[in-house]
Design a protein around this motif. Sequence first.
Motif, short mmCIF file in Angstrom:
data_model
loop_
_atom_site.label_atom_id
_atom_site.label_comp_id
_atom_site.label_asym_id
_atom_site.label_seq_id
_atom_site.Cartn_x
_atom_site.Cartn_y
_atom_site.Cartn_z
N GLU A 120 0.84 -1.21 0.00
CA GLU A 120 0.00 0.00 0.00
C GLU A 120 0.87 1.26 0.00
OE1 GLU A 120 -3.46 2.42 0.04
OE2 GLU A 120 -3.01 0.41 -0.66
N ARG A 123 2.39 1.63 -3.41
CA ARG A 123 1.39 2.14 -4.35
C ARG A 123 1.28 3.65 -4.23
NH1 ARG A 123 -3.22 4.35 -4.42
NH2 ARG A 123 -3.63 4.12 -2.20
N GLN A 127 2.79 6.87 -7.03
CA GLN A 127 2.01 7.89 -7.75
C GLN A 127 2.64 9.28 -7.66
OE1 GLN A 127 -1.62 7.12 -5.51
NE2 GLN A 127 -1.65 9.22 -4.76
#
Length: 185
Positions: A120, A123, A127
């Motif tokens: 997580e 991720r 970005q």
Amino acid sequence: MINAALKVFALQGYRHASTDEIVREAGISKGLLFHYFTSKLGVYSFVYDYSVRYMILELGARVSAGERDLFNVYRAMELARMQAMKGYPYMQQFLNRCMQEDVSEALLATEQKRENLAAEYERIQGQIDYESLPAGVDGPKLERMLHYTVQGLMRQRFLDASFQPEMLYAETLEYIDMLEHIIKK
């Protein structure tokens, strides 16, 4: 029981935490603790699983998938942590402590969830658009500096017994805003 276990494991780590301390902190009997959990490892594994799931939900709710600015991502992550700490003051400290755990049975019991939380965070970090930072600014180093600052603030607030989630969040935002101002001048 959850908050008591989070506090004891956060402050003492798996090796030194005791179920006696957890039941004392929770104000329950040892029999009740063992009714729900068969062992110290069972308690540890449960609160780790619970914390990871809770934190992933908070991060998902607060960190917009389309946000690419490093500082805005960090603000959102800190909002998620603050929201979690409102209900579970020692949750983030517990998760931080677990990253330094060295007892093999505790590591094995939490291995899969450890990977889920790491994924997580990867991720979210994936970005971030480091190219939007000014020339000469090393994005990953700046991110580590933000991380160390935030962790240090949290540790200090717990050590000096002045921890309040909203106050920590406000102070953290001041540091993030200051760094953003310096970098984007």
